[in-house]
Scaffold this motif. Sequence first.
Motif, PDB file in Angstrom:
ATOM      1  N   TRP A 151      41.933  40.907  47.291  1.00 40.85           N
ATOM      2  CA  TRP A 151      40.940  39.837  47.361  1.00 40.85           C
ATOM      3  C   TRP A 151      39.522  40.349  47.575  1.00 40.85           C
ATOM      4  N   ARG A 154      38.000  35.562  43.005  1.00 37.00           N
ATOM      5  CA  ARG A 154      37.404  36.880  42.780  1.00 37.00           C
ATOM      6  C   ARG A 154      36.377  36.861  41.656  1.00 37.00           C
ATOM      7  N   ILE A 158      41.922  37.993  54.725  1.00 40.47           N
ATOM      8  CA  ILE A 158      40.826  37.771  53.776  1.00 40.47           C
ATOM      9  C   ILE A 158      39.518  37.523  54.524  1.00 40.47           C
TER      10      ILE A 158
END
Length: 259
Positions: free
Chosen positions: A28, A86, A151
């Motif tokens: 990520w 992304r 993340i």
Amino acid sequence: MLKVWMLIITLLSFHSLAAPKSELWPYWDKHTQSENSIDHRQWQALLDRYLITQGDNTLFRYASVTSQDKQALNNYLSSLANIDPRQYTKAQQYAYWVNLYNSLTVKLILDNYPTKSITKLGGLFSFGPWDKEIIEVAGKPLTLNDIEHRILRPIWNDPRTHYAVNCASLGCPNLQSQAFTAQNTQQLLEHSAKAFINSDKGVKLSKGKLQLSYIYDWFAVDFAGKEQLLQHLSQYRDDVAAFKGKIIYDYNWQLNEAP
């Protein structure tokens, strides 16, 4: 007696797992310079309709959510699931992940309503739903813990993230009345930090005793120790910088439900 032991085991398991490490999921950690934006208007509409302020808390009117708005929430989550974050800027990504986390949490409560606490939504030996895979994004099944600890925390390294994600509990920093966007993220982070730190559920200084939210214990590493934590808190209120005594912690897992 069996129920008592099960409760003890559950609580002990929770406190041992309450603070997952910030461990990057490299998949990520990519972004572009694209000028494209992600639309969060459906989430904003739900916040406008069902979030109310009461004292130090923002409360969600779970019992009032219509079937039509439940479908609107599902549609919003489907739209986010169909996005590969992304392919966006880091600013767009941060808002994406925070809104995804918060809207998924609201959906979990609605899907299991009525409930007294999100902690009741785990399995027999689980404390809450945070390790349950509940959405797939860009081909990867995700849990709430993935979003927060693999993340958001490791990519942005911003302790204010703890004021942005909401766990549907009174002890948690408030669910913000505005959806996060690339444009308003910094303003909302500052607003949510100041509001939480100046509330009794965040920081309570009374008669020489300092009571903090357990967030500051569970995620102490993000605040870099006691001295740095007090410096962080003193950015938003000026009566804790010189505190030298014992710190105690508290947290209220009761559902952030509007009466």
